[in-house]
Structure formats: C-alpha cells, structure tokens
Design an enzyme around this catalytic site. Structure first.
Site, mmCIF file in Angstrom:
data_model
loop_
_atom_site.group_PDB
_atom_site.id
_atom_site.type_symbol
_atom_site.label_atom_id
_atom_site.label_comp_id
_atom_site.label_asym_id
_atom_site.label_seq_id
_atom_site.Cartn_x
_atom_site.Cartn_y
_atom_site.Cartn_z
ATOM 1 N N SER A 175 0.829 -1.211 0.000
ATOM 2 C CA SER A 175 0.000 0.000 0.000
ATOM 3 C C SER A 175 0.866 1.264 0.000
ATOM 4 O O SER A 175 2.020 1.259 0.424
ATOM 5 C CB SER A 175 -0.925 0.009 1.209
ATOM 6 O OG SER A 175 -1.685 -1.168 1.239
HETATM 7 N N1 SAM Z 1 -0.451 -4.364 3.923
HETATM 8 C C1 SAM Z 1 0.249 -5.016 2.864
HETATM 9 C C2 SAM Z 1 1.664 -4.507 2.707
HETATM 10 O O1 SAM Z 1 2.090 -3.658 3.486
HETATM 11 O O2 SAM Z 1 2.349 -4.988 1.796
HETATM 12 C C3 SAM Z 1 -0.467 -4.856 1.565
HETATM 13 C C4 SAM Z 1 -1.670 -5.663 1.529
HETATM 14 S S1 SAM Z 1 -2.344 -5.836 -0.094
HETATM 15 C C5 SAM Z 1 -3.023 -4.271 -0.410
HETATM 16 C C6 SAM Z 1 -3.740 -6.850 0.346
HETATM 17 C C7 SAM Z 1 -3.375 -8.264 0.698
HETATM 18 O O3 SAM Z 1 -4.522 -8.922 1.166
HETATM 19 C C8 SAM Z 1 -2.863 -9.075 -0.483
HETATM 20 O O4 SAM Z 1 -1.602 -9.605 -0.189
HETATM 21 C C9 SAM Z 1 -3.911 -10.164 -0.655
HETATM 22 O O5 SAM Z 1 -3.392 -11.394 -1.112
HETATM 23 C C10 SAM Z 1 -4.450 -10.274 0.760
HETATM 24 N N2 SAM Z 1 -5.773 -10.877 0.860
HETATM 25 C C11 SAM Z 1 -6.850 -10.686 0.059
HETATM 26 N N3 SAM Z 1 -7.880 -11.422 0.521
HETATM 27 C C12 SAM Z 1 -7.453 -12.089 1.614
HETATM 28 C C13 SAM Z 1 -8.050 -12.993 2.539
HETATM 29 N N4 SAM Z 1 -9.315 -13.400 2.440
HETATM 30 N N5 SAM Z 1 -7.294 -13.451 3.554
HETATM 31 C C14 SAM Z 1 -5.997 -13.078 3.699
HETATM 32 N N6 SAM Z 1 -5.377 -12.231 2.858
HETATM 33 C C15 SAM Z 1 -6.091 -11.728 1.837
#
Ligand code: SAM
Length: 225
Positions: free
Chosen positions: A70
C-alpha cells in the site's frame, strides 16, 4: 560506479525523511509514534530490487501474485486510526509484503497476520525474521473467516477491500476494540472504523475514500476465474 551500502543507507534515510514530511505530515498525520515508525521501517526492503528506487514514492507498488504494497500515506493513516498505545494484540488480514505488519509490530505487543497467498506469506515471514521482528504470528489462509483459533483482538486491520464487513471479524473484536476495513465496491471503498461498545453494539465511522485490491474469500469477493 555502483553506490556502496553506506551511501545507499544515507539516500534511503533521506528519502524516508522526505516521505514522512511531504506525504504524511503535510497531509495531517500527527501521531509522533506513527511518524517515528514510518521513518524507521525500510520500505525499500519490501519491494523487488528493481522497484527499490520508487519505494518512498507516493504510490502503491506491485509485490507479485497480482497484489500491492500500500501507499505509505494509507499505511500511516490506517495505523494512526488504530490509536495503538503499545499493549494491544492486533489481527491483520492481508500480510502482503509484510510492510504494514512491520509498522504495526513496532507499535503494539503482538501482531497476528493472515495472508491467502502462500508465496507472499512465506516471503514476508522470512523478511521480518531477517529484520529481527519477532512479535508476529503468521497464518496462510482465508482471513475473512477470522483467526482460526478462538481469540479476541484489541484491534483488527483489514488491508484489502471487502464488499461487506465479515461477521467473523466483528465476533473476534474485543470490547472497546477497533476494526478498520475498506468496505464498498471492487473499484473503490470507504475506510470504515467499527468500535465495539460495552453492550456489544457497534459504532460505525467512515474515515475516507480509498482504493484497495479485493478481499477474496468465503466472506469476501469470489476469486476471479
Ligand atoms: N499491507 C500489505 C503490505 O504492506 O504490503 C499490503 C496488503 S495488499 C493491499 C492486500 C493483501 O490482502 C494481499 O496480499 C492479498 O493477497 C491479501 N488478501 C486478500 N484477501 C485475503 C483474505 N481473504 N485473507 C488473507 N489475505 C487476503
């Protein structure tokens, strides 16, 4: 001539300082603890080397598996909105690169983090271990179902956009706890903060508009074919 580690360290520390000033302070992030941690976590270590030169830019960046790290501002805004004092147990849904996890780990007692992509989860775990961050517990799986063992959390942070707030997460929120989640359509969402009251009811606040990758899971969006 290639730059050496000391020069690289100085460049990245100047870039971080500038990021904190221009992207965070000038846009209203004021919590000194959040600013200190944002200054100290090396964002360039959480992206591929080819993207390291853009690590302190005002943008999200790809991290593989179609996911993103993000934008620094949104990481700071969400962290500040959690109002961490240092003794909390925090559940994070969406470990991604582990950058936000590292920021949280510097501000609370313990982070429990879930990522659905095994590859990202493993990479983040290795990274944080190498950075000597040890107050994090990792799981791979569907975070829309909550932490697999019964447990209450002081704070819950979802870092992907949900169509609706998953009930399982509300159930795992402690009294007086905050749950922060982007909620809305696949293209844009509202950053929502839910606060669990003593009588179990939920107070709901909308903080701002945001745009996240989808929260994919049983209580989120369906996976695209
Ligand atoms: N906060 C993270 C960082 O600093 O890199 C970025 C997160 S990214 C915007 C969103 C993440 O949520 C992705 O890695 C995605 O694979 C994960 N995600 C989406 N749906 C999910 C779920 N149901 N359970 C766990 N992770 C999930």
């Amino acid at each position: 001539m290639p730059i050496n580690n000391v020069e690289h360290g100085m460049i990245s520390s100047r870039a971080r300082e500038r990021m904190v000033r221009k992207q965070l302070v000038e846009r209203g992030i004021i919590d000194p603890r959040v600013l200190t941690v944002m200054r100290s976590v090396l964002r360039h270590l959480f992206v591929d080397e080819a993207l390291a030169g853009r690590a302190y830019s005002d943008m999200s960046l790809p991290i593989g598996e179609g996911q993103t790290i993000s934008q620094p501002f949104i990481v700071a805004r969400m962290t500040e909105s959690l109002q961490l004092l240092g003794d909390e147990e925090v559940l994070e849904i969406g470990t991604g690169s582990g950058y936000q996890t590292s920021v949280l780990a510097g501000l609370c007692r313990k982070v429990y983090t879930i990522e659905r992509h095994q590859k990202l989860a493993e990479k983040a775990r290795r990274k944080l271990r190498n950075l000597n961050i040890h107050n994090v517990i990792y799981r791979t799986g569907d975070g829309t179902l909550g932490w697999p063992e019964p447990r209450l959390f002081d704070r819950i942070l979802v870092t992907a956009g949900a169509p609706v707030v998953p009930e399982n997460l509300i159930d795992q929120l402690a009294v007086d706890g905050f749950l922060l989640i982007p909620e809305g359509g696949a293209e844009s969402q509202e950053l929502v903060r839910l606060i669990k009251q003593k009588d179990g009811s939920i107070k709901r606040e909308i903080l701002e508009l945001c745009r996240f990758v989808p929260l994919v899971g049983a209580k989120g969006w369906a996976e695209k074919e």
